[in-house]
Design an enzyme around this catalytic site. Structure first.
Site, PDB file in Angstrom:
ATOM      1  N   SER A  15       5.316   5.685  -9.519  1.00 23.22           N
ATOM      2  CA  SER A  15       4.837   6.153  -8.219  1.00 23.22           C
ATOM      3  C   SER A  15       3.924   7.372  -8.355  1.00 23.22           C
ATOM      4  O   SER A  15       4.229   8.323  -9.077  1.00 23.22           O
ATOM      5  CB  SER A  15       6.018   6.508  -7.317  1.00 23.22           C
ATOM      6  OG  SER A  15       5.562   7.050  -6.098  1.00 23.22           O
ATOM      7  N   LYS A  67      11.833  -1.864   1.258  1.00 19.21           N
ATOM      8  CA  LYS A  67      11.198  -1.635   2.554  1.00 19.21           C
ATOM      9  C   LYS A  67      11.800  -2.452   3.695  1.00 19.21           C
ATOM     10  O   LYS A  67      11.763  -2.025   4.850  1.00 19.21           O
ATOM     11  CB  LYS A  67       9.692  -1.905   2.460  1.00 19.21           C
ATOM     12  CG  LYS A  67       8.932  -0.877   1.646  1.00 19.21           C
ATOM     13  CD  LYS A  67       7.444  -1.114   1.713  1.00 19.21           C
ATOM     14  CE  LYS A  67       6.676  -0.059   0.936  1.00 19.21           C
ATOM     15  NZ  LYS A  67       5.211  -0.205   1.082  1.00 19.21           N
ATOM     16  N   ASN A  88       8.637   2.318   5.444  1.00 22.39           N
ATOM     17  CA  ASN A  88       8.250   3.021   4.216  1.00 22.39           C
ATOM     18  C   ASN A  88       8.489   4.526   4.299  1.00 22.39           C
ATOM     19  O   ASN A  88       8.260   5.242   3.324  1.00 22.39           O
ATOM     20  CB  ASN A  88       6.782   2.738   3.858  1.00 22.39           C
ATOM     21  CG  ASN A  88       5.813   3.663   4.568  1.00 22.39           C
ATOM     22  OD1 ASN A  88       6.018   4.014   5.737  1.00 22.39           O
ATOM     23  ND2 ASN A  88       4.746   4.039   3.890  1.00 22.39           N
ATOM     24  N   ASP A 104       2.120   2.761   6.267  1.00 21.27           N
ATOM     25  CA  ASP A 104       1.190   1.943   5.481  1.00 21.27           C
ATOM     26  C   ASP A 104       0.028   1.436   6.322  1.00 21.27           C
ATOM     27  O   ASP A 104      -1.113   1.395   5.857  1.00 21.27           O
ATOM     28  CB  ASP A 104       1.921   0.756   4.859  1.00 21.27           C
ATOM     29  CG  ASP A 104       2.747   1.128   3.644  1.00 21.27           C
ATOM     30  OD1 ASP A 104       2.431   2.145   3.004  1.00 21.27           O
ATOM     31  OD2 ASP A 104       3.710   0.408   3.334  1.00 21.27           O
ATOM     32  N   GLY A 129      -3.132 -12.319  -0.642  1.00 19.04           N
ATOM     33  CA  GLY A 129      -1.791 -11.862  -0.975  1.00 19.04           C
ATOM     34  C   GLY A 129      -0.872 -11.920   0.227  1.00 19.04           C
ATOM     35  O   GLY A 129      -1.293 -11.655   1.365  1.00 19.04           O
TER      36      GLY A 129
END
Length: 283
Positions: A15, A67, A88, A104, A129
């Site tokens: 991260s 999440k 998140n 996000d 995706g």
């Protein structure tokens, strides 16, 4: 008392959030810290129970794979997180009750704001995706009036995601559809806004590349890759070589972190230092 926030996930070592938040903490001179903390799926409930009792703890960011799984452990979830179906950011609200939100979507849309304030005849986004990140992206773009083409290795999963998150007429395609060249003759794109978004981990260090032929992109499209390692992905290089404008993954990452920072520390992130921060994150 030194207050602190964290980012939790499993794994967590990769991260970049600690570097971002620590940079802003130092710039503002806050008596605060931001730490990575590996939390397994089995340990979520215990983690939250312990942190809720710690008055120095001001919240945490949540990354994969938690999440969605973390939501039942929270006292409240705001409309944004509920619409996306993922949390998140967690922070202690009234009486240390744990509240969840999602930054996000705001982070993803931030570098597009100048364009989204303009009027367009038509907005279309090809989103590649169907994983966790795609949820915020699909939700945000649908709210901004985009017609979506959602591409995944499993078109049925893509269709289910659109049914859940996006009202209106949208489309799905197998990811492989965009790998080979096309001679499709795009209509006039004057006054339109077109996006090509890599919302997958493909192209990330250690992952296979994303096969996308730029003949599938309408003239004037913007290429947006949410991958942050590397920042300069092959997807973005190819887009730039084909004459398209690009947005890299640090834009979304820094944007969503700035929104979370204010929840944790009650201060706006010092965004005037973004160029310096980007340099730190790419060295």
């Amino acid at each position: 008392m030194t207050i602190y926030a964290e980012v939790i996930g499993d794994p967590i070592a990769q991260s970049k959030s600690p570097a971002i938040h620590s940079f802003w903490i130092e710039k503002l001179g806050l008596d605060a810290e931001y730490r990575p903390c590996r939390v397994t799926s089995d340990g979520l409930a215990d983690y939250l129970a312990e942190r809720r009792e710690d008055l120095a703890w001001r919240g945490c960011n949540v990354t994969m794979p938690h999440k969605q799984a973390i939501q039942p452990h929270l006292s409240s979830i705001d409309d944004t997180a509920r619409a996306i179906g993922a949390v998140n950011t967690i922070y202690p609200a009234f009486d240390r009750m744990l509240a969840g939100t999602n930054t996000d979507m705001a982070g993803f849309l931030e570098p597009l704001r100048g364009r989204l304030e303009q009027q367009h005849y038509f907005r279309m986004a090809r989103v590649l995706g169907t994983g966790g990140a795609a949820r915020a992206i699909v939700t945000g773009l649908a709210k901004e009036g985009f017609t979506l083409v959602l591409a995944g290795r499993n078109p049925e999963k893509a269709a289910a995601l659109l049914d859940e998150l996006a009202e209106g007429e949208h489309h799905t395609a197998p990811l492989s559809h965009f790998a080979d060249p096309t001679d499709f003759d795009f209509d006039d794109r004057e006054g339109c806004c077109d996006l090509i978004v890599n919302a997958s981990p493909l192209g990330m260090r250690g992952q296979p590349p994303l096969a996308f032929d730029w003949s599938h992109a309408p003239p004037g499209s913007i290429a947006y890759d949410i991958v942050t390692d590397p920042v300069e992905t092959d997807f973005l290089k190819a887009a730039r070589d084909a004459g398209f404008e690009t947005i890299d993954g640090l834009s979304m990452l820094i944007g969503q972190a700035a929104a979370a920072f204010e929840y944790f520390f009650g201060e706006k992130a010092p965004r005037e230092h973004d160029a310096e921060l980007r340099g730190l994150l790419t060295t």
